[in-house]
Design an enzyme around this catalytic site. Structure first.
Site, PDB file in Angstrom:
ATOM      1  N   SER A 189       0.850  -1.200   0.000  1.00  0.00           N
ATOM      2  CA  SER A 189       0.000   0.000   0.000  1.00  0.00           C
ATOM      3  C   SER A 189       0.876   1.237   0.000  1.00  0.00           C
ATOM      4  CB  SER A 189      -0.885   0.007   1.246  1.00  0.00           C
ATOM      5  OG  SER A 189      -1.500   1.268   1.373  1.00  0.00           O
ATOM      6  N   TYR A 208      -2.094  -0.061  10.124  1.00  0.00           N
ATOM      7  CA  TYR A 208      -2.163  -0.779   8.846  1.00  0.00           C
ATOM      8  C   TYR A 208      -0.940  -0.434   7.999  1.00  0.00           C
ATOM      9  CZ  TYR A 208      -3.718  -1.566   4.002  1.00  0.00           C
ATOM     10  OH  TYR A 208      -3.790  -1.938   2.675  1.00  0.00           O
ATOM     11  N   LYS A 218       2.216  -2.869   6.536  1.00  0.00           N
ATOM     12  CA  LYS A 218       2.627  -2.986   5.130  1.00  0.00           C
ATOM     13  C   LYS A 218       4.097  -2.604   4.967  1.00  0.00           C
ATOM     14  CE  LYS A 218      -1.168  -4.365   3.056  1.00  0.00           C
ATOM     15  NZ  LYS A 218      -1.243  -5.593   2.268  1.00  0.00           N
TER      16      LYS A 218
HETATM   17  N1  LIG Z   1      -8.561  -1.578  -2.025  1.00  0.00           N
HETATM   18  C1  LIG Z   1      -7.579  -0.689  -1.939  1.00  0.00           C
HETATM   19  O1  LIG Z   1      -7.757   0.516  -2.242  1.00  0.00           O
HETATM   20  C2  LIG Z   1      -6.218  -1.100  -1.481  1.00  0.00           C
HETATM   21  C3  LIG Z   1      -5.230  -0.114  -1.373  1.00  0.00           C
HETATM   22  C4  LIG Z   1      -3.952  -0.481  -0.976  1.00  0.00           C
HETATM   23  C5  LIG Z   1      -3.677  -1.814  -0.717  1.00  0.00           C
HETATM   24  N2  LIG Z   1      -4.658  -2.759  -0.798  1.00  0.00           N
HETATM   25  C6  LIG Z   1      -4.295  -4.156  -0.541  1.00  0.00           C
HETATM   26  O2  LIG Z   1      -4.895  -4.989  -1.519  1.00  0.00           O
HETATM   27  C7  LIG Z   1      -5.060  -6.310  -1.000  1.00  0.00           C
HETATM   28  C8  LIG Z   1      -6.488  -6.779  -1.248  1.00  0.00           C
HETATM   29  O3  LIG Z   1      -7.356  -5.981  -0.452  1.00  0.00           O
HETATM   30  P1  LIG Z   1      -8.823  -5.580  -0.909  1.00  0.00           P
HETATM   31  O4  LIG Z   1      -8.834  -4.110  -1.051  1.00  0.00           O
HETATM   32  O5  LIG Z   1      -9.290  -6.420  -2.013  1.00  0.00           O
HETATM   33  O6  LIG Z   1      -9.621  -5.896   0.446  1.00  0.00           O
HETATM   34  P2  LIG Z   1     -10.688  -7.028   0.814  1.00  0.00           P
HETATM   35  O7  LIG Z   1     -11.788  -7.024  -0.183  1.00  0.00           O
HETATM   36  O8  LIG Z   1     -11.041  -6.759   2.244  1.00  0.00           O
HETATM   37  O9  LIG Z   1      -9.871  -8.380   0.677  1.00  0.00           O
HETATM   38  C9  LIG Z   1      -8.982  -8.830   1.654  1.00  0.00           C
HETATM   39  C10 LIG Z   1      -8.783 -10.317   1.440  1.00  0.00           C
HETATM   40  O10 LIG Z   1      -7.836 -10.804   2.410  1.00  0.00           O
HETATM   41  C11 LIG Z   1      -8.397 -11.950   3.023  1.00  0.00           C
HETATM   42  N3  LIG Z   1      -7.903 -12.182   4.373  1.00  0.00           N
HETATM   43  C12 LIG Z   1      -8.051 -11.397   5.463  1.00  0.00           C
HETATM   44  N4  LIG Z   1      -7.505 -11.992   6.536  1.00  0.00           N
HETATM   45  C13 LIG Z   1      -7.000 -13.183   6.119  1.00  0.00           C
HETATM   46  C14 LIG Z   1      -6.337 -14.247   6.750  1.00  0.00           C
HETATM   47  N5  LIG Z   1      -6.059 -14.241   8.063  1.00  0.00           N
HETATM   48  N6  LIG Z   1      -5.969 -15.319   6.010  1.00  0.00           N
HETATM   49  C15 LIG Z   1      -6.243 -15.360   4.679  1.00  0.00           C
HETATM   50  N7  LIG Z   1      -6.872 -14.381   4.022  1.00  0.00           N
HETATM   51  C16 LIG Z   1      -7.253 -13.305   4.733  1.00  0.00           C
HETATM   52  C17 LIG Z   1      -9.899 -11.705   3.023  1.00  0.00           C
HETATM   53  O11 LIG Z   1     -10.580 -12.918   3.210  1.00  0.00           O
HETATM   54  P3  LIG Z   1     -11.895 -13.096   4.112  1.00  0.00           P
HETATM   55  O12 LIG Z   1     -13.061 -12.982   3.163  1.00  0.00           O
HETATM   56  O13 LIG Z   1     -11.757 -14.456   4.699  1.00  0.00           O
HETATM   57  O14 LIG Z   1     -11.889 -12.004   5.140  1.00  0.00           O
HETATM   58  C18 LIG Z   1     -10.075 -11.118   1.625  1.00  0.00           C
HETATM   59  O15 LIG Z   1     -10.141 -12.126   0.662  1.00  0.00           O
HETATM   60  C19 LIG Z   1      -4.680  -6.218   0.474  1.00  0.00           C
HETATM   61  O16 LIG Z   1      -3.337  -6.641   0.634  1.00  0.00           O
HETATM   62  C20 LIG Z   1      -4.804  -4.735   0.769  1.00  0.00           C
HETATM   63  O17 LIG Z   1      -3.992  -4.350   1.863  1.00  0.00           O
HETATM   64  C21 LIG Z   1      -5.926  -2.432  -1.182  1.00  0.00           C
END
Ligand SMILES: NC(=O)c1ccc[n+]([C@@H]2O[C@H](COP(=O)([O-])OP(=O)(O)OC[C@H]3O[C@@H](n4cnc5c(N)ncnc54)[C@H](OP(=O)(O)O)[C@@H]3O)[C@@H](O)[C@H]2O)c1
Length: 273
Positions: free
Chosen positions: A151, A170, A174
């Site tokens: 991130s 958070y 990261k």
């Molecule tokens: N969206 C953004 O703007 C943004 C920006 C910067 C970085 N990111 C990064 O992008 C990545 C994907 O995030 P997202 O935005 O798509 O969020 P999200 O929809 O909340 O997805 C997070 C995923 O991680 C899984 N997860 C959480 N805890 C876990 C655990 N203990 N073991 C295995 N899986 C686990 C969740 O599964 P469950 O369904 O089981 O909870 C879900 O599939 C993350 O690394 C996040 O930090 C996102």
């Protein structure tokens, strides 16, 4: 064409990776999730019958489950190994998303400690286990790329220049993960494995669907700073549009190009939005 292992594919960016990558029937995608029955159902409902998608159980906080997933993946992929290991799954704590770090005191102390432990355990230690357990499969693959989804919140210049006072815990998780990625690069670059941290940019995945008016105020403060930083920024990118940009950056990244252990944005540089 290629074999992918991706964590956290139950929803958000991870599910969209599976959807778009498996559109090419020659790609093989192994998705790791906590609730495999629910994700299998979602894959069947939204993607139909894709025989090139395999959903396995793995919780980043459980070494045993990751170990089992690595063994099951080896059986699925056989001699092809794994070309791309994408560490996408993360605990995306919203506890500190709206408040400045100086507000994390008083009645928030206990939660701060709990959330910090969960962040480190999931986003840092979980990925150490993931990398160590899947590395033998990556070594067998042709492409040999390990991509950790990071991130821009973890970038010191971004925090300092924009005075981003929220999402401290958070962001710190990261930043710690980025260091781990660099350490893996330090050890395995000589074996031809590219380890890199890649921020996806701001991507719309519904995290802020139910915010309170006070939380919205905190969010708008950050959004205002983001707009000043990137005048073209009009809010988070729809997830289907974000995936090709992220993939094109990991495609062009190479050890020879200087990406080993690097921490870059979806643009492949330090422009985070
Ligand atoms: N969206 C953004 O703007 C943004 C920006 C910067 C970085 N990111 C990064 O992008 C990545 C994907 O995030 P997202 O935005 O798509 O969020 P999200 O929809 O909340 O997805 C997070 C995923 O991680 C899984 N997860 C959480 N805890 C876990 C655990 N203990 N073991 C295995 N899986 C686990 C969740 O599964 P469950 O369904 O089981 O909870 C879900 O599939 C993350 O690394 C996040 O930090 C996102």
């Amino acid at each position: 064409m290629s074999v992918y292992v991706i964590t956290g594919v139950s929803k958000g960016i991870g599910f969209e990776f599976v959807k778009q990558i498996s559109e090419d029937g020659k790609n093989l995608v192994v998705g790791l999730v906590r609730d495999n029955a629910a994700t299998e159902k979602k894959v069947a409902a939204e993607l139909g019958d894709r025989s090139n998608v395999h959903i396995l159980h793995a919780d980043l906080t459980s070494y045993a489950s990751l170990n089992k997933a690595a063994a099951d993946t080896a059986n699925i992929v056989g001699e092809r190994g794994v070309d791309y290991l994408v560490a996408n799954g993360a605990f995306p704590s919203l506890f500190d998303a709206y408040d400045p770090i100086g507000a994390l005191k008083g009645d928030k102390v206990e939660e701060l400690e709990d959330v910090s432990s969960k962040l480190f355990r999931t986003n840092v230690v979980g990925n150490i286990h993931l990398f160590n357990l899947f590395l033998p499969l990556v070594m067998k693959g042709k492409v040999k790329k390990v991509i950790a989804i990071s991130s821009g919140h973890a970038d010191l210049d971004f925090i300092n220049d924009l005075e981003i006072e929220t999402s401290a815990l958070y962001a710190a998780s990261k930043a710690a993960m980025n260091v781990i990625v660099a350490k893996f690069n330090a050890q395995y670059k000589k074996d031809g494995v590219l380890f890199m941290s890649l921020s996806p940019g701001a991507v719309e995945v519904g995290h802020f669907a139910n915010v309170t008016p006070e939380q919205m105020q905190g969010l708008m403060g950050s959004m205002g700073k983001f707009s000043a930083y990137a005048p073209g920024f009009k809010g988070p990118t729809p997830v289907d549009e974000a995936i090709p940009i992220i993939r094109s950056t990991w495609e062009k990244a190479s050890i020879d190009g200087g990406y080993g252990g690097a921490f870059v944005s979806h643009f492949g540089n330090k422009q985070w939005l």
